[in-house]
Motif scaffolding. Sequence first.
Motif, PDB file in Angstrom:
ATOM      1  N   LEU A  26      30.228 -19.069  54.146  1.00  0.00           N
ATOM      2  CA  LEU A  26      28.902 -19.803  54.264  1.00  0.00           C
ATOM      3  C   LEU A  26      28.163 -19.369  52.940  1.00  0.00           C
ATOM      4  CD1 LEU A  26      28.188 -20.612  57.807  1.00  0.00           C
ATOM      5  CD2 LEU A  26      28.153 -22.266  56.144  1.00  0.00           C
ATOM      6  N   LYS A  27      28.167 -17.743  53.044  1.00  0.00           N
ATOM      7  CA  LYS A  27      27.342 -17.362  51.891  1.00  0.00           C
ATOM      8  C   LYS A  27      27.939 -17.789  50.517  1.00  0.00           C
ATOM      9  CE  LYS A  27      28.148 -13.014  51.323  1.00  0.00           C
ATOM     10  NZ  LYS A  27      28.310 -11.474  51.208  1.00  0.00           N
ATOM     11  N   GLU A  29      29.412 -20.561  49.725  1.00  0.00           N
ATOM     12  CA  GLU A  29      29.265 -21.772  49.593  1.00  0.00           C
ATOM     13  C   GLU A  29      27.802 -22.320  48.974  1.00  0.00           C
ATOM     14  OE1 GLU A  29      30.980 -24.222  52.981  1.00  0.00           O
ATOM     15  OE2 GLU A  29      29.038 -25.504  52.764  1.00  0.00           O
ATOM     16  N   LYS A  30      26.775 -21.603  49.668  1.00  0.00           N
ATOM     17  CA  LYS A  30      25.479 -21.838  49.718  1.00  0.00           C
ATOM     18  C   LYS A  30      24.983 -20.975  48.551  1.00  0.00           C
ATOM     19  CE  LYS A  30      25.499 -24.178  53.549  1.00  0.00           C
ATOM     20  NZ  LYS A  30      25.153 -25.691  53.765  1.00  0.00           N
ATOM     21  N   ALA A  32      24.195 -17.391  48.514  1.00  0.00           N
ATOM     22  CA  ALA A  32      23.123 -16.904  49.318  1.00  0.00           C
ATOM     23  C   ALA A  32      23.651 -15.288  49.275  1.00  0.00           C
ATOM     24  CB  ALA A  32      23.072 -17.184  50.637  1.00  0.00           C
ATOM     25  N   GLU A  66      20.883 -15.104  42.754  1.00  0.00           N
ATOM     26  CA  GLU A  66      21.422 -16.271  43.630  1.00  0.00           C
ATOM     27  C   GLU A  66      20.158 -17.085  43.693  1.00  0.00           C
ATOM     28  OE1 GLU A  66      22.997 -13.311  43.512  1.00  0.00           O
ATOM     29  OE2 GLU A  66      24.971 -13.410  43.436  1.00  0.00           O
ATOM     30  N   VAL A  68      19.499 -18.474  46.944  1.00  0.00           N
ATOM     31  CA  VAL A  68      19.152 -18.206  48.459  1.00  0.00           C
ATOM     32  C   VAL A  68      19.333 -16.622  48.836  1.00  0.00           C
ATOM     33  CG1 VAL A  68      19.807 -18.775  50.847  1.00  0.00           C
ATOM     34  CG2 VAL A  68      20.129 -20.318  48.946  1.00  0.00           C
ATOM     35  N   THR A  89      15.132 -20.065  47.639  1.00  0.00           N
ATOM     36  CA  THR A  89      14.769 -20.379  49.039  1.00  0.00           C
ATOM     37  C   THR A  89      14.947 -18.987  49.820  1.00  0.00           C
ATOM     38  OG1 THR A  89      15.763 -22.313  49.044  1.00  0.00           O
ATOM     39  CG2 THR A  89      15.768 -21.444  50.989  1.00  0.00           C
ATOM     40  N   LEU A 294      22.225 -19.814  57.592  1.00  0.00           N
ATOM     41  CA  LEU A 294      23.145 -20.056  56.240  1.00  0.00           C
ATOM     42  C   LEU A 294      23.498 -21.526  56.239  1.00  0.00           C
ATOM     43  CD1 LEU A 294      25.357 -16.815  56.108  1.00  0.00           C
ATOM     44  CD2 LEU A 294      23.793 -17.851  54.159  1.00  0.00           C
ATOM     45  N   ARG A 295      23.895 -21.938  57.674  1.00  0.00           N
ATOM     46  CA  ARG A 295      24.870 -23.293  57.585  1.00  0.00           C
ATOM     47  C   ARG A 295      23.591 -24.277  57.312  1.00  0.00           C
ATOM     48  NH1 ARG A 295      26.497 -24.165  63.235  1.00  0.00           N
ATOM     49  NH2 ARG A 295      24.181 -24.285  63.524  1.00  0.00           N
ATOM     50  N   GLY A 297      20.241 -23.817  56.427  1.00  0.00           N
ATOM     51  CA  GLY A 297      18.986 -23.855  55.466  1.00  0.00           C
ATOM     52  C   GLY A 297      17.798 -23.269  56.084  1.00  0.00           C
ATOM     53  N   GLU A 300      13.177 -21.387  57.012  1.00  0.00           N
ATOM     54  CA  GLU A 300      12.778 -20.868  55.682  1.00  0.00           C
ATOM     55  C   GLU A 300      11.269 -20.376  55.672  1.00  0.00           C
ATOM     56  OE1 GLU A 300      13.186 -24.144  52.674  1.00  0.00           O
ATOM     57  OE2 GLU A 300      12.414 -22.965  51.162  1.00  0.00           O
TER      58      GLU A 300
END
Length: 324
Positions: A26-27, A29-30, A32, A66, A68, A89, A294-295, A297, A300
């Motif tokens: 996920l890291k 992919e996003k 982050a 990055e 995120v 973010t 992470l999935r 978001g 925040e």
Amino acid sequence: MTVDNNVAVSNGDPHVEELKREINRLKKEKGAVILAHYYQKGEIQDVADYIGDSLALAQIAEKIEEPVIVLCGVHFMGETAKILCPDKTVLVPDENAGCSLADSCDAEEFGKFVSAHPDHTVISYVNTSAAVKALTDVVVTSSNARDIVETFDKDAKIIFGPDRNLGGYINSITGREMLLWDGACHVHEQFSLEKIVELKKQYPEAKLLVHPECKRVIVMLADKVGSTAALLNYAKGSDAKQFIVATESGILHQMRKECPGKEFIAAPPVDSTCGCNDCNFMKLNTLEKLRDCLRDGKPEIHVDSDVARRARRPIERMLELSKK
Ligand code: 13P
Ligand code: SF4
């Protein structure tokens, strides 16, 4: 401190290993980056890209490219990252991860205290809300408090908030008489002098490592007083084989990892059955919540733009003064 995830310690638990794989996927992919404080659970430290004390986390956040940032720590750490990186973010695994020390300094009350002493410079510990930082001239952490206080004249009029223990310690080593806000951390105030003295008898060769948020009687016994990173570095560089550690117990994970062959003994709180040398706020973060944030978001971190603008100046001043 950069972490090589490929050599992260595996505890072998298939559920934990699966979560770590998912987090790493996920890291990427996003887009982050995961930052973790030394008080986080060991498995979170092991999956982080960077681990550090409060100062290092702010310095690292400022340089992240990055989009995120996931801040595995407590709320004020996420706020500091957001203030420094307003276009990014900033996520935290658990939005309820607060800080009793930051909570001991209400911005409205602190504002009245500051207004009552208009000729004083205001120095605030990083463990404060963005609203308190917005009332501050320069922020400090336990890593740089002494050096930053010493950039002011010896007779300068200074308000120091919110930690009375850190402020009192800095007064004692710099000969200052800063006006102290009466705040404290519920974890660091719990260490028992009697039990530490007992431990020192049991381990006469052990060095006592103490965080400056502890009460003065404990600090006075220390072989080393410092931030989490400073205590870790002392343990790494010392010839001693045993260390009694008077700070939140999460730091023991990194100490044990980086100092094989050395023994680390957690200093006990007054009530040994309460586990209160664990920060209940820091420990709200789990691998599951890290995966979920992470999935999804969220949660925040948001900081009011006017407060953020005013809080940024004293944080940047600290970062500037901390450049080597
Ligand atoms: P450090 O800045 O030493 O990492 O400490 C942060 C903190 O919250 C101590 O309780
Ligand atoms: Fe705040 Fe104390 Fe927890 Fe540090 S250990 S985050 S000062 S409550």
